[in-house]
Structure formats: C-alpha cells, structure tokens
Design an enzyme around this catalytic site. Structure first.
Site, PDB file in Angstrom:
ATOM      1  N   ASP A   1      -4.675  -7.356   3.599  1.00 28.49           N
ATOM      2  CA  ASP A   1      -5.912  -7.616   2.849  1.00 28.49           C
ATOM      3  C   ASP A   1      -7.135  -7.724   3.753  1.00 28.49           C
ATOM      4  O   ASP A   1      -8.228  -7.300   3.371  1.00 28.49           O
ATOM      5  CB  ASP A   1      -5.775  -8.926   2.058  1.00 28.49           C
ATOM      6  CG  ASP A   1      -4.515  -8.935   1.241  1.00 28.49           C
ATOM      7  OD1 ASP A   1      -4.534  -8.442   0.115  1.00 28.49           O
ATOM      8  OD2 ASP A   1      -3.471  -9.401   1.754  1.00 28.49           O
TER       9      ASP A   1
ATOM     10  N   ARG B   1       5.397   8.455  -6.643  1.00 29.04           N
ATOM     11  CA  ARG B   1       4.357   8.247  -7.653  1.00 29.04           C
ATOM     12  C   ARG B   1       4.010   9.579  -8.315  1.00 29.04           C
ATOM     13  O   ARG B   1       3.853  10.591  -7.630  1.00 29.04           O
ATOM     14  CB  ARG B   1       3.110   7.676  -6.977  1.00 29.04           C
ATOM     15  CG  ARG B   1       1.915   7.610  -7.917  1.00 29.04           C
ATOM     16  CD  ARG B   1       0.879   6.645  -7.428  1.00 29.04           C
ATOM     17  NE  ARG B   1      -0.034   7.189  -6.447  1.00 29.04           N
ATOM     18  CZ  ARG B   1      -1.361   6.951  -6.475  1.00 29.04           C
ATOM     19  NH1 ARG B   1      -1.880   6.204  -7.429  1.00 29.04           N
ATOM     20  NH2 ARG B   1      -2.128   7.432  -5.545  1.00 29.04           N
TER      21      ARG B   1
ATOM     22  N   GLU C   1       0.815  -1.209   0.000  1.00 25.21           N
ATOM     23  CA  GLU C   1       0.000   0.000   0.000  1.00 25.21           C
ATOM     24  C   GLU C   1       0.852   1.265   0.000  1.00 25.21           C
ATOM     25  O   GLU C   1       0.413   2.327   0.435  1.00 25.21           O
ATOM     26  CB  GLU C   1      -0.968   0.020   1.198  1.00 25.21           C
ATOM     27  CG  GLU C   1      -1.761  -1.257   1.401  1.00 25.21           C
ATOM     28  CD  GLU C   1      -2.731  -1.553   0.262  1.00 25.21           C
ATOM     29  OE1 GLU C   1      -2.843  -0.722  -0.639  1.00 25.21           O
ATOM     30  OE2 GLU C   1      -3.347  -2.627   0.279  1.00 25.21           O
TER      31      GLU C   1
ATOM     32  N   ASP D   1      -2.137  -1.002  -9.840  1.00 30.20           N
ATOM     33  CA  ASP D   1      -2.401  -2.401  -9.500  1.00 30.20           C
ATOM     34  C   ASP D   1      -2.408  -3.199 -10.793  1.00 30.20           C
ATOM     35  O   ASP D   1      -3.120  -2.835 -11.748  1.00 30.20           O
ATOM     36  CB  ASP D   1      -3.778  -2.540  -8.841  1.00 30.20           C
ATOM     37  CG  ASP D   1      -3.714  -2.338  -7.331  1.00 30.20           C
ATOM     38  OD1 ASP D   1      -2.618  -2.475  -6.771  1.00 30.20           O
ATOM     39  OD2 ASP D   1      -4.755  -2.037  -6.732  1.00 30.20           O
TER      40      ASP D   1
END
Lengths: 532, 229
Positions: free
Chosen positions: A470, A245, A193, A356
């Site tokens: 998760d 990012r 993450e 992803d």
C-alpha cells in the site's frame, strides 16, 4: 464426480485495507478508510449474501479478506471507534431528513441514508455483535461464500524475488492468520496485486494452498502456452492452480470509458455533504476544521464531463433501473461468451471476474445491488454457466493443462512499475535490508525466550508492516503520500532500534511495550517463520 | 482503497517523522526486473573500498555498473556511476532471459576494472508468447484431497505434487543474434503502434481464440493428443 457440461463463472472480490490503527490519537483521518468500507461495502455485501441465504438463491462468490483487514475488523479499539463513528453519521443523517423535509429533490435520498445507516447499526451491533469476520465465516460455512487469504500484509511478492525466505514468511503468516480467524485451512490465496513470479507457487504448495489468481497475460505468456487461453485454469508443476482473470468481464465493470459505474443515473462519488453542508459536527471534520467526505451524497453522475457543481439530484428509482439493465447485460454477455467458447474448446470454459471489493458500495454506490441482481439472474435466467468458486472448479473433475504462468501483476501496464518507480524506489533498499537481517537473526535465535522472543516477534511485525504494498502504491498515486512515507519511516526506524537492541541484548522493555501496543497486528506472530 | 484526494495531509504531517539512516545496510548491489523492458538497480558500497580500488588502478577511475547476460556470460552494457551508492533504471536488450549486475571501479582509460560486488540474478518476464511445448493434462485428485482436509488446522496438509514440467528447456539466443533482433523489432513495432504490454497480451489472447476456433471447426481434439499423467 460431477462432469457438468456448463461453464463456470467465478465472481471474486478482493477486500483489503492497510493496517491503520492509531491509539495515540483520538481521531485519525486514515482510520476512516476502514469505517467507510464497513458502512459502504462490507456490511452491504453481508446483507446481500444473507439475502441469498434467506431466499435460497444458489449464489456463489469468492472473497479474499486480507490478514490486515481481518485483524482490524476484530480489533476492539477500531470496532468501538467505528461504532461511535456510525452513531455520528446516523445523527447527521437524522438531521438531514429534517433539513430536507421541504425539498423534494433531496428528501428521499436523505431518508435512504438514514435508513441505511440505521440498518447498518442494527446489523453491526445486534446481528453481528461487532464481529464481521464471524459473519463472513458463517456464510462460508453455509456454502455461499469462499474466503481466501493473502500475503501477510499485502506484500507485492515479485519485488521479494531476492528474499525467498521473506516471501515464504509473508505467505506463512497469511495462512496462519486465516486459520486463526476462520478455523480452517485457506483453500486459495490472492497474491497481492496478482503479483506472481515463477517459484511463488512452490511456497504456496508448502502451505497447502491449492490456487491463486493471475492476470490474463500471466497465462497468455505461460510456459508452455496453454491451449485454452484464459478460459481455463492452468496447473503449475508444483500442483498449484493459476486462475486467469477474464479481460472481457473486467472491462465491463472497470473501464473508465465503457464501465457500468459511469452511467448518468448512478450516484456521484465526488460530490459529498462533507463539503456541501453549511455546518457539520467537529468530529466529522479534519483536525483544524477542514472538510472531508462523510459518505452522504445527494447527486448522480449526470453525465461524463459534467462539472461537480452542475450534477443533478440522485434518483434512486432511476439508479435501480440502471442496475437491472446492467446486471441483465452482464449475465447475457457472460452466457454468450461461455456458450461460444464451450463450442470452440469442447470443454466447460471457466471465466474469472475479479474486482476490488471496495468498488462495490464505496466507489460504486449501487455495486452491491448490481452484484445481487447478477447472482439472482445468473441463478434463474440462463443455463450456459453456473456460479462457482475455484474450489468447486477443482472438485468438478476438470482436467487441467500443466504450465507455469509468466511473471505478471494486475497493476498498470501489467508488471511492477506501480511499486517500483522514481516516487517510491527509495523504500526498497531499507525493506530488503530489513528482510535480510530478519532472516539472519531469526535463524540464529530460534531458541529465544522471554523478552528476547517478544522483541524478535515485534521485529517481525515492524517488518511486515513496512513491506505492505500500500505504501509504495500510495506514493505512486500521489494522495496521502506523507502518511505513506511516515509509515515506512516509523516501521523501519522501530525495526532498526529493536534490531540493535536485540543484538546488544539491551532491550528497553518500556519501548518494546510501546511498539507492541501501537503495532499490535498478528498477536500470535512467530519470528521463527522468518528464518532461512 | 477508500481515500479522497482533497485536504488530507494535515494530520499525517503534524507528527514528527523519524529520520532513516543514510545507508540501509551492508554493501550490496540489487537488480529488480520491473517489467519485460526495464530493470531497476540500487547499490551501496563503502567509500573506503571504493577509494582502495581506485588507488589500485593508479589513482584515477570511476564507478562502473555492468549488465551481464547470465545465459552466455557476456557483458552487454556498462554504465558510469557513483560506485558508493545510487539507483539506476536500465533497459534490458531482450526479455525472457536472466541478467545480473557487476559493480566496481574502472580505470580512466577503461582498460582495467576491479569488480567488487555481484548482484542477484533476475529472470525478466517474457513480452511475447513462448514456444509451444508438450501438452500435458492432469487430474486434480491431490488438490481435492488437500481441500477435503480443510478443517484439519492442527496439521495442515501440504500439496505434494511434482508434475513433469512440459516447458521446453532452452537457452535463449545470444544478444546480437537474429532472434534477439527480431524480438527487439517486435518491441519497436508495438511501441510504434502505441500498444502497451497488456494490449499486446490482448492481441495474443485474440490470436489464441482464433486458432482454437479454427482447430475446433476442423475437428475436435482427439483424446490421444493429450498426454495423461
């Protein structure tokens, strides 16, 4: 040293699924996550990269293949179940070709699925010999792909700030798993993450990991503030690089409002033959006869706000036109963006576009074709940047500013609220307590042998499986919640039973064997990696 | 994750889910920094210890959770809680600083307290750009050496580098100071404008780009402006 004046574009795909394997059931719904991802994402991505290799396109892509995913892709039970699942899908697709033969609205799409599944089966069985990790490794050896690792079970490290020994163990197990599957050291890591907190970088340096990715605010709020903003990696005082990012390239693909996948010509995800078909084989239904998605979809998104029952038939040619336009737009925008910032910064900008992996192919059916076109156009139709991997940027001779990123993640609102809120906060006392007990026991029993050692190793497996990010994520999202709760309960329950048995030196070998058989991730796990 | 929201809980709930114990482990209080604004606390404390402390306070009292500014040692907030166990979301008065918790029992009049547990210390992430620091650029030769040893899995190399940290050593101003009030005002302004922290970060990025563009339109960076290591 190559001081290429052009900028760098790093395309990064994060491939991850939680470890889901239920030998106790003949069919298990959540195992479908893996089967869908193999058919719709992993094999299409391999097909795409092998196309570059065949055509000698200088494509470059970086992927994180997480340890649970690697373990599942090399698990004999799951790969054989996948083979059977794919055969069932192919049978349905064959029948669909017959059923739609007089219906020109859907017949072409039915044939498209039949051909795709047939090619997928051929590749899985004949080309890859059921070993997708081997296929990814060969592409890495060929220089097309750079594979990085992840924390052992995708644990979200900022919540383990109170357990540095456990954060280190998650990284160490992830790195070891990578070495086992890829026969080399991991060059970088995807922190689950993008969850970073200062200090994690020192743990990475100990494993010889040279870089990780952070979200853009991790660099914008870094200490000291970097001169080049998000257009360059920064290097922590520990020597590990943080690649930020790029928000612009992310938005063009991710944005629910402006992103490419929402185009009316692309395939609609939510309208599925699993619900539409009058009849289906029992093993493509839920236990009890309920319906589920099976991955054959005949409609296009049609437009924003169009109800599912009003969706129009999918037209492959139109979708490929959209791919061509969107890939051209993406490459054009990156070239302009990089040219602009090269002039401003007086150095080659580095733009990192992470996504992803499962977006491509699974959610966005045409995603692999989009990526393929992006890479081909970027290779031949522009000169502003080259496609690079983070390692290539490191090797390029770029000098980098020393700065420490701020704690951050790429989750909603940029920090930890997805994994820590009133729907999932009950899990953390149990997991933190287990991590603390694991560290203590591992430190005290370093010399354990025989059944004690096996029990300690299984204790470590139960802990890492319980602490996958998760489960709290699923609880936040509100789907599959019962399954996520069940997984936390089961792993903590098994951990507690084993822990007590180890302390009392009263290990029940039958019970241990059962746990080893069910939760068989990381066959070579070493409990001593969890010691303080 | 490939998952579908419809009709999917059937199989998962069909098997028996084992219960978890009411207590997760030993007595402790834990503080987690969820984001620059909110923290999350949880605690467990034996009932006997709580009762003994209440007796020491004269037989009347209540649980108390105190938020401590670690930089200055000040107690900056106190909350009445059930001392035996609980979960609590609290608001940090300022970001980019360290906090901890104290858990104990307070007398009914609030004049005496017995503190029984101290939490870990958390560093709350910043919500604003940091002050400018020394600009230090480095060559990446050590990283290239590590990458070159990719195939040496028998003895994986460690990355052994210790660059001087150019972050300015600083002690954040005390809670209640003008600087902290300014930071709180910036938070309030962002909330008023409906900006999330990510939006605020995007504003910062745009501002950085603007500054960079301005400086590059005046003159390129001179080499001596970089400190080489």
């Amino acid at each position: 040293m190559n001081h290429d004046a052009r900028g760098h574009l790093i395309l990064f795909l994060h491939a991850h699924l939680p470890f889901v394997r239920h030998p106790e059931h003949a069919h298990f719904l959540e195992e479908d996550w893996l089967y869908e991802a193999i058919t719709e994402t992993y094999i299409p991505l391999l097909r795409m990269m092998e196309g570059w290799q065949k055509d000698q396109v200088p494509g470059r892509i970086t992927m994180s293949l997480t340890p649970p995913l690697c373990e599942m892709l090399r698990d004999e039970l799951l790969t054989s179940r996948y083979a059977a699942h794919l055969q069932r899908l192919l049978d349905v697709a064959e029948r669909e070709v017959q059923r739609t033969r007089l219906d020109e609205r859907f017949h072409h799409t039915a044939k498209l699925y039949r051909d795709l599944f047939a090619d997928t089966q051929h590749r899985f069985e004949k080309v890859y010999n059921r070993d997708l990790i081997g296929a990814f490794a060969r592409l890495q050896d060929a220089g097309i792909l750079e594979v990085v690792t992840c924390t052992a079970t995708h644990a979200f490290l900022p919540i383990f700030g109170i357990d540095p020994a456990y954060a280190r163990a998650q990284i160490k197990v992830g790195a070891k798993n990578y070495r086992r599957h890829f026969k080399r050291n991991p060059p970088g890591i995807w922190l689950a993450e993008c969850g970073y907190t200062p200090g994690v970088d020192r743990l990475l340096a100990d494993e010889g990991i040279t870089y990780f990715l952070v979200d853009s605010h991790g660099v914008n709020f870094a200490d000291p503030p970097p001169e080049n903003g998000t257009y360059s990696p920064i290097v922590c005082p520990s020597g590990v690089l943080a690649f930020p990012r790029d928000p612009e390239s992310s938005k063009q693909v991710w944005s629910a409002d402006e992103g490419y996948p929402g185009d009316a010509r692309y395939r609609e995800f939510y309208r599925d033959l699993g619900y539409d078909a009058p009849e289906l084989p029992e093993d493509l239904k839920l236990p009890g006869g309920g319906r589920k998605n099976i991955g054959i979809k005949y409609h296009r998104t049609t437009g924003r706000g169009v109800a599912l029952h009003d969706k129009q038939p999918y037209h492959r040619g139109w979708a490929m036109d959209a791919v061509d336009q969107h890939a051209g737009n993406f490459v054009f925008n990156r070239a302009k963006q990089i040219e602009h910032h090269r002039a401003a910064l007086l150095r080659p900008p580095v733009v990192v576009a992470p996504y992803d992996a499962e977006l491509f192919g699974h959610w966005w059916f045409e995603g692999p074709e989009f990526l393929d076109q992006v890479v081909r156009k970027a290779s031949y139709d522009q000169h502003a940047f080259r496609l690079s991997t983070p390692s290539e940027v490191i090797k390029s001779g770029l000098r980098v500013q020393v700065s420490t990123p701020a704690a951050s993640s790429w989750g909603a609102n940029g920090y930890g609220e997805v994994w820590l809120n009133d729907r999932n906060d009950w899990v953390w006392p149990y997991i933190h307590s287990a991590a603390e007990r694991m560290a203590k026991l591992a430190s005290e029993r370093r010399g354990a042998e025989g059944v004690q050692r096996r029990a300690l190793n299984q204790l470590a497996r139960e802990l890492v499986l319980a602490s996958a990010s998760d489960w709290p994520f699923i609880m936040s999202m509100g789907t599959h919640v019962e399954y996520a709760k069940r997984r936390i309960h089961e792993h903590i329950h098994r951990f507690n039973r084993l822990y007590d048995a180890i302390l009392k030196r009263a290990i029940d070998e039958k019970e241990l064997l059962e746990y080893e058989s069910k939760d068989n991730i990381f066959g070579d796990i070493d409990f001593r990696d969890f010691a303080v | 994750m490939p998952a579908q929201p419809r009709a999917l809980e059937a199989q998962a709930t069909s098997d028996l889910i084992p219960d978890l114990p009411a207590r997760s482990g030993p007595d402790r209080v834990v503080l987690l920094a969820r984001d620059p604004v909110f923290g999350h606390a949880y605690w467990e404390l034996g009932a006997e210890r709580v009762q003994r402390a209440v007796r020491e306070l004269g037989g009347a009292g209540h649980g108390v959770l105190r938020l401590v500014d670690i930089e200055h040692g000040d107690i900056i907030a106190a909350f009445e809680i059930n001392a035996e166990h609980g979960r609590f979301v609290l608001r940090f008065p300022a970001s980019d600083r360290r906090y901890g918790l104290e858990l104990g029992v307070e007398s009914a009049d609030g004049r005496r307290a017995i503190i029984m547990l101290h939490s870990n210390v958390v560093m709350v992430p910043p919500s604003l750009p940091r002050e400018k620091g020394e600009v230090v650029y480095v060559d990446l030769a050590p990283q290239r050496e590590v990458l070159a040893a990719a195939e040496n899995t028998a003895k994986p190399p460690r990355l052994r580098v210790d660059y001087p940290d150019p972050a300015k050593p600083r002690r954040p101003p005390p809670i209640g100071s003008i600087e902290v009030a300014r930071q709180a005002a910036a938070h309030a302004d962002r909330e008023r404008r409906g900006l999330s922290i990510l939006d605020a970060a995007a504003e910062v990025a745009a501002e950085t780009r603007r500054r960079v563009n301005e400086s590059s339109s005046r003159a390129p960076l001179a080499p001596h402006e970089e400190k080489r290591v």
